[in-house]
Design an enzyme around this catalytic site. Structure first.
Site, PDB file in Angstrom:
ATOM      1  N   ASN A 115      -2.583   2.641   3.677  1.00 54.23           N
ATOM      2  CA  ASN A 115      -1.977   3.955   3.805  1.00 54.23           C
ATOM      3  C   ASN A 115      -2.921   4.934   3.263  1.00 54.23           C
ATOM      4  OD1 ASN A 115       0.202   3.133   5.440  1.00 54.23           O
ATOM      5  ND2 ASN A 115       1.542   2.627   3.731  1.00 54.23           N
ATOM      6  N   ASP A 167       0.875  -1.291  -0.112  1.00 58.80           N
ATOM      7  CA  ASP A 167       0.153  -0.134   0.171  1.00 58.80           C
ATOM      8  C   ASP A 167       1.011   1.447  -0.129  1.00 58.80           C
ATOM      9  OD1 ASP A 167       1.045  -0.318   2.489  1.00 58.80           O
ATOM     10  OD2 ASP A 167      -1.031   0.309   3.663  1.00 58.80           O
ATOM     11  N   ASP A 185       6.610   1.246   1.814  1.00 54.32           N
ATOM     12  CA  ASP A 185       6.540   0.109   0.858  1.00 54.32           C
ATOM     13  C   ASP A 185       7.733   0.531  -0.637  1.00 54.32           C
ATOM     14  OD1 ASP A 185       3.630  -1.072   1.743  1.00 54.32           O
ATOM     15  OD2 ASP A 185       3.808   1.048   2.309  1.00 54.32           O
ATOM     16  N   THR A 195       3.217  -6.190   2.728  1.00 52.90           N
ATOM     17  CA  THR A 195       3.535  -5.045   3.680  1.00 52.90           C
ATOM     18  C   THR A 195       2.320  -4.073   3.710  1.00 52.90           C
ATOM     19  OG1 THR A 195       4.307  -3.809   1.595  1.00 52.90           O
ATOM     20  CG2 THR A 195       5.866  -5.032   2.750  1.00 52.90           C
ATOM     21  N   HIS A 246       9.891   0.533   7.763  1.00 55.70           N
ATOM     22  CA  HIS A 246       9.380  -0.742   8.006  1.00 55.70           C
ATOM     23  C   HIS A 246       9.436  -1.849   6.853  1.00 55.70           C
ATOM     24  CE1 HIS A 246       7.387   1.329  11.592  1.00 55.70           C
ATOM     25  NE2 HIS A 246       6.932   2.203  10.792  1.00 55.70           N
ATOM     26  N   ASP A 247       9.040  -1.322   5.933  1.00 55.88           N
ATOM     27  CA  ASP A 247       8.434  -2.465   4.656  1.00 55.88           C
ATOM     28  C   ASP A 247       9.971  -3.203   4.297  1.00 55.88           C
ATOM     29  OD1 ASP A 247       5.774  -2.273   5.530  1.00 55.88           O
ATOM     30  OD2 ASP A 247       5.539  -0.773   3.942  1.00 55.88           O
ATOM     31  N   PHE A 257      -0.430  -0.945  12.699  1.00 58.97           N
ATOM     32  CA  PHE A 257      -1.232  -0.417  11.561  1.00 58.97           C
ATOM     33  C   PHE A 257      -1.848  -1.460  10.775  1.00 58.97           C
ATOM     34  CE2 PHE A 257      -2.195   1.345   7.380  1.00 58.97           C
ATOM     35  CZ  PHE A 257      -3.061   2.049   7.352  1.00 58.97           C
ATOM     36  N   ASN A 258      -0.880  -2.211   9.996  1.00 55.29           N
ATOM     37  CA  ASN A 258      -1.383  -3.199   8.957  1.00 55.29           C
ATOM     38  C   ASN A 258      -2.451  -4.348   9.688  1.00 55.29           C
ATOM     39  OD1 ASN A 258      -0.010  -2.063   7.100  1.00 55.29           O
ATOM     40  ND2 ASN A 258       1.912  -3.147   7.277  1.00 55.29           N
TER      41      ASN A 258
HETATM   42  C1  BDR Z   1       3.228  -0.146   8.655  1.00 52.73           C
HETATM   43  O1  BDR Z   1       1.991   0.863   8.373  1.00 52.73           O
HETATM   44  C2  BDR Z   1       2.496   1.453   7.086  1.00 52.73           C
HETATM   45  O2  BDR Z   1       2.024   2.934   7.475  1.00 52.73           O
HETATM   46  C3  BDR Z   1       3.517   1.201   6.666  1.00 52.73           C
HETATM   47  O3  BDR Z   1       3.539   1.366   5.165  1.00 52.73           O
HETATM   48  C4  BDR Z   1       4.087  -0.045   7.063  1.00 52.73           C
HETATM   49  O4  BDR Z   1       3.733  -1.086   6.362  1.00 52.73           O
HETATM   50  C5  BDR Z   1       3.965   0.024   9.793  1.00 52.73           C
HETATM   51  O5  BDR Z   1       2.854   0.015  10.948  1.00 52.73           O
HETATM   52 CA    CA Z   2       3.040  -0.608   4.198  1.00 55.98          CA
END
Ligand code: BDR
Ligand code: CA
Length: 313
Positions: free
Chosen positions: A39, A10, A15, A125, A240-241, A166-167
């Site tokens: 996102n 996303d 990402d 991701t 992160h991703d 979040f994910n």
């Molecule tokens: C995840 O949430 C999104 O905002 C980022 O792309 C990442 O995949 C981190 O919590």
């Molecule tokens: Ca992401």
């Protein structure tokens, strides 16, 4: 032989870096990109995915759009972190290659079932909506994929609630499905990704490459840093991703701990929490399909990312 991977994403600043790492590293072969609302809206993140591939000169990689919203709950976007476009702060070239016609879920199933068993690694991701639907529609993909290496979840502290990431938090029902299947699953969650900070030193290495693409990445990181400073208590942004892609490239880049992982669906304060059972002796792989990433070799990780951006020219 490079490993075939599909990134379900996303984009999203991090990402975007995950896509570039996959495209620029010779140990993995990005056979396709699928997108999911997360996102930002599905339309925005799908455009961003295509624009990132265009910027990297990867016009041969197909992109398929998937689910616009979570399975059960209302969708939530992360505009405070990624902006209104989902990829604010950077001006990428317009994508030339058209979007793939098939829905991402159909394309995922058809692609996995058509390829050699155990040859495709899934790297989600974003929210896990597409992957959950794919496995419900065609359960045989569980046996067919090599493994699932996802960015999501947190054992300790969350980012979308005190305990949820979040994910997973935005589509916990989908995450519940994915975590409960029998495929080997590595959770690259916040415990790990909060070690992957794009410091000014790291960014200087990227800037020193001097290419247009490196300039785009620096613009993304400038926005990402400002967002994390404004919205969170971070001096530098956790990227992160790409950590999930880095694990596929070289599992030695991080330490993992095998343990059962469940997803909380009903807690009034804890919905979307990934609950890792770290009690007792670490189970064997044949007794437990899930593991959580714990410690990152920070230097090796950024070496990989910088080398990939350099390789893309
Ligand atoms: C995840 O949430 C999104 O905002 C980022 O792309 C990442 O995949 C981190 O919590
Ligand atoms: Ca992401």
């Amino acid at each position: 032989m490079p490993k075939d991977i599909i990134i379900d994403c996303d984009p999203g600043h991090d990402d975007a870096v995950a896509l570039l790492l996959a495209l620029g590293n010779p140990e993995v072969n990005l056979i396709g990109v699928t997108t999911v609302g997360g996102n930002q809206s599905l339309g925005k993140v799908t455009y961003n995915a295509r624009a990132v591939l265009e910027a990297a000169g990867a016009r041969d990689v197909p992109v398929h759009a998937g689910c616009a919203r979570p399975l059960v709950r209302e969708g939530e976007v992360a505009a405070a972190i990624h902006g209104e476009s989902g990829l604010d702060g950077v001006d990428l070239p317009r994508p030339v290659r058209p979007l793939g016609e098939a829905h991402a879920v159909t394309w995922l199933i058809d692609t996995i079932m058509a390829r050699e068993p155990k040859s495709v690694t899934l790297v989600p991701t974003g929210p896990l909506t597409n992957i959950a639907l794919a496995v419900r529609l065609e359960p045989r993909i569980v046996e067919r994929v090599r493994e699932v290496v996802l960015m999501g979840g947190a054992v300790r502290t969350g980012n979308w609630s005190p305990v949820a990431e979040f994910n997973v938090k935005t589509d916990p029902e989908a995450a519940h499905i994915v975590f409960h299947e029998a495929w080997p699953l590595t959770m690259v969650g916040l415990d790990l990704t909060h070690q992957a900070l794009c410091t000014p030193e790291v960014q200087a290495r990227i800037a020193a490459l001097g290419t247009d693409l490196a300039g785009h990445v620096c613009n993304m990181m400038d926005f990402f840093r400002a967002a994390y400073r404004a919205d969170r208590v971070f001096a530098d942004p956790p990227v992160h991703d790409p950590c999930a892609v880095a694990y596929v490239i070289d599992p030695g880049v991080m330490t993992t701990r095998r343990c059962p992982i469940d997803v909380e669906l009903t807690g009034t304060c804890t919905a979307g929490m990934t609950v890792a059972d770290l009690r007792g002796v670490e189970p064997e792989a044949d007794a437990c399909a899930t593991q959580v990433a714990v410690r990152l070799d920070v230097e090796a990780f950024w070496d990989m990312v910088v080398a990939a951006i350099a390789a893309l020219g």
